[in-house]
Design a protein around this motif. Structure first.
Motif, PDB file in Angstrom:
ATOM      1  N   ALA A  47       0.825  -1.203   0.000  1.00 57.18           N
ATOM      2  CA  ALA A  47       0.000   0.000   0.000  1.00 57.18           C
ATOM      3  C   ALA A  47       0.860   1.255   0.000  1.00 57.18           C
ATOM      4  O   ALA A  47       0.549   2.236  -0.693  1.00 57.18           O
ATOM      5  N   MET A  48       1.937   1.242   0.753  1.00 57.30           N
ATOM      6  CA  MET A  48       2.833   2.405   0.793  1.00 57.30           C
ATOM      7  C   MET A  48       3.481   2.651  -0.566  1.00 57.30           C
ATOM      8  O   MET A  48       3.605   3.794  -1.012  1.00 57.30           O
ATOM      9  N   TYR A  49       3.868   1.581  -1.249  1.00 55.62           N
ATOM     10  CA  TYR A  49       4.523   1.724  -2.543  1.00 55.62           C
ATOM     11  C   TYR A  49       3.588   2.343  -3.571  1.00 55.62           C
ATOM     12  O   TYR A  49       3.936   3.305  -4.257  1.00 55.62           O
ATOM     13  N   PHE A  50       2.386   1.785  -3.693  1.00 54.00           N
ATOM     14  CA  PHE A  50       1.459   2.295  -4.694  1.00 54.00           C
ATOM     15  C   PHE A  50       0.934   3.686  -4.329  1.00 54.00           C
ATOM     16  O   PHE A  50       0.656   4.501  -5.214  1.00 54.00           O
ATOM     17  N   ALA A  51       0.785   3.966  -3.030  1.00 56.79           N
ATOM     18  CA  ALA A  51       0.341   5.293  -2.612  1.00 56.79           C
ATOM     19  C   ALA A  51       1.406   6.340  -2.919  1.00 56.79           C
ATOM     20  O   ALA A  51       1.092   7.460  -3.356  1.00 56.79           O
ATOM     21  N   ALA A  52       2.664   5.987  -2.697  1.00 55.87           N
ATOM     22  CA  ALA A  52       3.749   6.930  -2.979  1.00 55.87           C
ATOM     23  C   ALA A  52       3.850   7.216  -4.472  1.00 55.87           C
ATOM     24  O   ALA A  52       4.207   8.328  -4.872  1.00 55.87           O
ATOM     25  N   ALA A  53       3.555   6.225  -5.295  1.00 53.04           N
ATOM     26  CA  ALA A  53       3.618   6.412  -6.740  1.00 53.04           C
ATOM     27  C   ALA A  53       2.324   6.959  -7.317  1.00 53.04           C
ATOM     28  O   ALA A  53       2.264   7.273  -8.515  1.00 53.04           O
ATOM     29  N   GLY A  54       1.279   7.057  -6.488  1.00 54.80           N
ATOM     30  CA  GLY A  54      -0.005   7.541  -6.972  1.00 54.80           C
ATOM     31  C   GLY A  54      -0.701   6.582  -7.912  1.00 54.80           C
ATOM     32  O   GLY A  54      -1.513   6.993  -8.742  1.00 54.80           O
ATOM     33  N   ARG A  55      -0.430   5.299  -7.778  1.00 59.03           N
ATOM     34  CA  ARG A  55      -1.000   4.286  -8.666  1.00 59.03           C
ATOM     35  C   ARG A  55      -2.073   3.510  -7.892  1.00 59.03           C
ATOM     36  O   ARG A  55      -1.850   2.390  -7.428  1.00 59.03           O
ATOM     37  N   ILE A  56      -3.237   4.092  -7.771  1.00 58.07           N
ATOM     38  CA  ILE A  56      -4.311   3.496  -6.990  1.00 58.07           C
ATOM     39  C   ILE A  56      -4.964   2.331  -7.728  1.00 58.07           C
ATOM     40  O   ILE A  56      -5.322   1.321  -7.126  1.00 58.07           O
ATOM     41  N   LYS A  57      -5.100   2.458  -9.042  1.00 64.68           N
ATOM     42  CA  LYS A  57      -5.729   1.387  -9.817  1.00 64.68           C
ATOM     43  C   LYS A  57      -4.905   0.101  -9.783  1.00 64.68           C
ATOM     44  O   LYS A  57      -5.457  -0.983  -9.526  1.00 64.68           O
ATOM     45  N   PRO A  58      -3.582   0.161 -10.045  1.00 64.23           N
ATOM     46  CA  PRO A  58      -2.797  -1.079  -9.909  1.00 64.23           C
ATOM     47  C   PRO A  58      -2.826  -1.645  -8.493  1.00 64.23           C
ATOM     48  O   PRO A  58      -2.791  -2.862  -8.319  1.00 64.23           O
ATOM     49  N   TYR A  59      -2.905  -0.774  -7.499  1.00 59.68           N
ATOM     50  CA  TYR A  59      -2.984  -1.269  -6.122  1.00 59.68           C
ATOM     51  C   TYR A  59      -4.243  -2.092  -5.903  1.00 59.68           C
ATOM     52  O   TYR A  59      -4.208  -3.124  -5.229  1.00 59.68           O
ATOM     53  N   SER A  60      -5.362  -1.636  -6.472  1.00 64.09           N
ATOM     54  CA  SER A  60      -6.603  -2.398  -6.309  1.00 64.09           C
ATOM     55  C   SER A  60      -6.473  -3.782  -6.919  1.00 64.09           C
ATOM     56  O   SER A  60      -6.988  -4.768  -6.373  1.00 64.09           O
ATOM     57  N   ALA A  61      -5.769  -3.893  -8.057  1.00 65.23           N
ATOM     58  CA  ALA A  61      -5.587  -5.195  -8.693  1.00 65.23           C
ATOM     59  C   ALA A  61      -4.675  -6.096  -7.872  1.00 65.23           C
ATOM     60  O   ALA A  61      -4.983  -7.270  -7.636  1.00 65.23           O
ATOM     61  N   VAL A  62      -3.549  -5.545  -7.399  1.00 72.86           N
ATOM     62  CA  VAL A  62      -2.599  -6.341  -6.618  1.00 72.86           C
ATOM     63  C   VAL A  62      -3.209  -6.747  -5.283  1.00 72.86           C
ATOM     64  O   VAL A  62      -3.093  -7.905  -4.851  1.00 72.86           O
ATOM     65  N   ALA A  63      -3.872  -5.816  -4.621  1.00 78.38           N
ATOM     66  CA  ALA A  63      -4.487  -6.126  -3.331  1.00 78.38           C
ATOM     67  C   ALA A  63      -5.586  -7.170  -3.475  1.00 78.38           C
ATOM     68  O   ALA A  63      -5.724  -8.067  -2.638  1.00 78.38           O
ATOM     69  N   SER A  64      -6.358  -7.081  -4.550  1.00 78.69           N
ATOM     70  CA  SER A  64      -7.403  -8.078  -4.778  1.00 78.69           C
ATOM     71  C   SER A  64      -6.810  -9.464  -4.993  1.00 78.69           C
ATOM     72  O   SER A  64      -7.320 -10.459  -4.462  1.00 78.69           O
ATOM     73  N   LEU A  65      -5.726  -9.536  -5.768  1.00 73.66           N
ATOM     74  CA  LEU A  65      -5.081 -10.827  -5.994  1.00 73.66           C
ATOM     75  C   LEU A  65      -4.526 -11.410  -4.704  1.00 73.66           C
ATOM     76  O   LEU A  65      -4.605 -12.626  -4.471  1.00 73.66           O
ATOM     77  N   LEU A  66      -3.968 -10.561  -3.844  1.00 70.60           N
ATOM     78  CA  LEU A  66      -3.438 -11.044  -2.568  1.00 70.60           C
ATOM     79  C   LEU A  66      -4.557 -11.561  -1.664  1.00 70.60           C
ATOM     80  O   LEU A  66      -4.396 -12.584  -0.990  1.00 70.60           O
ATOM     81  N   ILE A  67      -5.676 -10.857  -1.644  1.00 72.63           N
ATOM     82  CA  ILE A  67      -6.805 -11.312  -0.828  1.00 72.63           C
ATOM     83  C   ILE A  67      -7.322 -12.657  -1.330  1.00 72.63           C
ATOM     84  O   ILE A  67      -7.587 -13.571  -0.538  1.00 72.63           O
ATOM     85  N   ILE A  68      -7.444 -12.790  -2.649  1.00 66.56           N
ATOM     86  CA  ILE A  68      -7.918 -14.047  -3.218  1.00 66.56           C
ATOM     87  C   ILE A  68      -6.921 -15.173  -2.942  1.00 66.56           C
ATOM     88  O   ILE A  68      -7.309 -16.308  -2.622  1.00 66.56           O
ATOM     89  N   LEU A  69      -5.621 -14.880  -3.043  1.00 63.99           N
ATOM     90  CA  LEU A  69      -4.600 -15.885  -2.744  1.00 63.99           C
ATOM     91  C   LEU A  69      -4.673 -16.319  -1.286  1.00 63.99           C
ATOM     92  O   LEU A  69      -4.563 -17.513  -0.970  1.00 63.99           O
ATOM     93  N   TYR A  70      -4.872 -15.361  -0.393  1.00 64.46           N
ATOM     94  CA  TYR A  70      -5.006 -15.675   1.033  1.00 64.46           C
ATOM     95  C   TYR A  70      -6.216 -16.573   1.275  1.00 64.46           C
ATOM     96  O   TYR A  70      -6.128 -17.579   2.003  1.00 64.46           O
ATOM     97  N   LEU A  71      -7.336 -16.242   0.678  1.00 67.74           N
ATOM     98  CA  LEU A  71      -8.538 -17.063   0.834  1.00 67.74           C
ATOM     99  C   LEU A  71      -8.340 -18.459   0.238  1.00 67.74           C
ATOM    100  O   LEU A  71      -8.816 -19.451   0.796  1.00 67.74           O
ATOM    101  N   PHE A  72      -7.627 -18.529  -0.890  1.00 73.74           N
ATOM    102  CA  PHE A  72      -7.353 -19.827  -1.516  1.00 73.74           C
ATOM    103  C   PHE A  72      -6.505 -20.711  -0.610  1.00 73.74           C
ATOM    104  O   PHE A  72      -6.781 -21.917  -0.446  1.00 73.74           O
TER     105      PHE A  72
END
Length: 210
Positions: A47-72
């Motif tokens: 979150a800190m990396y994407f927030a510092a770069a101002g890349r909110i859309k890629p963060y949503s994709a990466v965070a979603s994949l991590l959540i799905i991986l955790y649930l899997f």
């Protein structure tokens, strides 16, 4: 990694993870519980990396994949016989989808397309994984509010909105009654309460001027 805040978050997460991993192995090696705090820890530098770069859309994709991986991983660890991680995953993927849609995300067309795919995807899960009960009526009921709310709020047809919402809610109760307890007609009780919404709006609009 140029930002000192991102570097601090990475080092802090790694040090905490290593410490918890050692505690896990020393106290309860039979249960890998460190995966739970690790999921939260690794979200911090990401979150800190994407927030510092101002890349909110890629963060949503990466965070979603991590959540799905955790649930899997949780699914495969505790109940591999039933892929329940698919149920929340179908909802989680709409976060990056709507983020990348941009201004199109608030349109009626997007709402119609989204509702259609939500109903179809959960309907397939219902049919393939748990056909004993038609629980798809619940996500379908929630999904249909999306385009209905956008359409009637933009056209400002509040009575028609109340009428359609009441009909939709009544259909939910009737379907649930028929699927769960067809020998007892109980749907009439909540339906009686629901119909007061459009009735009250109709008679309020027809009230005589003071």
């Amino acid at each position: 990694m140029r930002s000192p805040r991102v570097a601090f978050a990475v080092m802090g997460s790694l040090m905490t993870f290593v410490f918890l991993l050692l505690v896990n192995q020393l106290t309860s090696p039979g249960y890998f519980w460190v995966i739970h705090p690790a999921f939260a820890l690794f979200q911090w530098p990401i979150a800190m990396y994407f927030a510092a770069a101002g890349r909110i859309k890629p963060y949503s994709a990466v965070a979603s994949l991590l959540i799905i991986l955790y649930l899997f991983l949780e699914n495969m660890s505790h109940s591999p016989g039933h892929p329940w991680f698919l149920y929340p995953s179908l909802a989680i993927i709409w976060w990056p989808v709507l983020m990348y849609a941009g201004r199109y995300a608030g349109t009626l067309r997007m709402a119609l397309i989204g509702s259609f795919f939500i109903i179809v995807s959960y309907g397939l899960l219902n049919l393939l994984l748990s056909p004993a009960f038609p629980w798809v009526i619940f996500p379908a009921y929630a999904a249909l509010w999306w385009p209905m709310s956008i359409y009637f709020s933009r056209s400002r047809k509040w009575f028609e909105f109340a009428l359609c919402a009441s009909l939709l809610t009544s259909a939910l109760f009737i379907t649930l009654n028929a699927a769960s307890s067809p020998d007892q007609i109980w749907a009439i009780y909540p339906i009686f309460a629901v119909v007061w919404w459009p009735l009250s709006m109709h008679f309020y609009a027809k009230r005589p001027p003071v």
